[in-house]
Design a protein around this motif. Structure first.
Motif, PDB file in Angstrom:
ATOM      1  N   CYS A   1       0.835  -1.193   0.000  1.00  0.00           N
ATOM      2  CA  CYS A   1       0.000   0.000   0.000  1.00  0.00           C
ATOM      3  C   CYS A   1       0.880   1.257   0.000  1.00  0.00           C
ATOM      4  CB  CYS A   1      -0.897  -0.016   1.231  1.00  0.00           C
ATOM      5  SG  CYS A   1      -1.918   1.435   1.411  1.00  0.00           S
TER       6      CYS A   1
ATOM      7  N   CYS B   1       0.080   3.053   3.707  1.00  0.00           N
ATOM      8  CA  CYS B   1       0.461   2.495   5.008  1.00  0.00           C
ATOM      9  C   CYS B   1       1.556   1.434   4.878  1.00  0.00           C
ATOM     10  CB  CYS B   1      -0.760   1.937   5.726  1.00  0.00           C
ATOM     11  SG  CYS B   1      -1.422   0.453   4.956  1.00  0.00           S
TER      12      CYS B   1
ATOM     13  N   CYS C   1      -4.366  -0.511  -0.023  1.00  0.00           N
ATOM     14  CA  CYS C   1      -4.923  -1.705   0.618  1.00  0.00           C
ATOM     15  C   CYS C   1      -6.442  -1.611   0.678  1.00  0.00           C
ATOM     16  CB  CYS C   1      -4.326  -1.900   2.001  1.00  0.00           C
ATOM     17  SG  CYS C   1      -4.653  -0.564   3.145  1.00  0.00           S
TER      18      CYS C   1
ATOM     19  N   CYS D   1      -7.868   4.081   2.861  1.00  0.00           N
ATOM     20  CA  CYS D   1      -6.771   3.843   3.806  1.00  0.00           C
ATOM     21  C   CYS D   1      -6.232   5.182   4.317  1.00  0.00           C
ATOM     22  CB  CYS D   1      -5.655   3.060   3.112  1.00  0.00           C
ATOM     23  SG  CYS D   1      -4.134   3.001   4.073  1.00  0.00           S
TER      24      CYS D   1
HETATM   25 ZN   LIG Z   1      -3.004   1.094   3.380  1.00  0.00          ZN
END
Ligand SMILES: [Zn+2]
Length: 161
Positions: A68, A71, A123, A127
């Motif tokens: 991602c 994150c 993701c 997010c």
């Molecule tokens: Zn993420």
């Protein structure tokens, strides 16, 4: 099972190619460190010959291992092309190479798979990521609070006078 179709088999009926193609055969180099390939390409394609070209239709599915962008969490991304269509020319300038009566469909698949790669893998769409948390902290620590805002209003009031 390679993604090759024998032109002789196509002479009187369409050919179905179904199976998994090892990802090495796909020969895709990803420049994006957040997107990796490992699993085979699943395909179910119908090939028919029309005059001077092959019409290829079907489904392609490739699971990418992504990270991602927000994150940095690893997650699988399913790249699925339903109703995929390709025209493979058998004549003219762009004619596909024929080897032992077989045409390799891999380059056509490769091109469209690459176009469908995620540009910014996430993701999940919302997010919040690491950056959002850092940014909030930075805002409360810097002088951009209510004090700064009222100073700006004070400047505006001066202009009105
Ligand atoms: Zn993420």
């Amino acid at each position: 099972m390679p993604l090759r179709v024998n032109l002789h088999h196509l002479a009187d009926h369409e050919v179905v190619l179904e199976g998994k193609l090892p990802v090495a055969e796909l020969d895709i180099e990803t420049l994006d460190p957040l997107v990796r390939l490992g699993r085979p390409l699943r395909h179910k394609l119908t090939v028919e010959q029309l005059e001077q070209q092959l019409l290829v239709r079907g489904e392609l599915e490739l699971v990418l291992e992504c990270e991602c962008v927000r994150c940095l969490k690893p997650f699988p991304h399913v790249l699925r092309l339903e109703d995929w269509v390709a025209c493979v020319p058998l004549a003219g300038e762009d004619t596909a190479p024929v080897e032992a009566d077989c045409v390799d469909l891999t380059p056509f698949v490769r091109e469209d798979i690459l176009l469908a790669f995620p540009q910014h893998p996430l993701c999940r769409p919302d997010c919040p990521g690491l950056a959002a948390a850092d940014l909030e902290k930075a805002n409360t620590q810097s002088g951009e609070g209510p004090g700064a805002a009222s100073a700006a209003w004070a400047e505006l009031d001066k202009l009105k006078l």
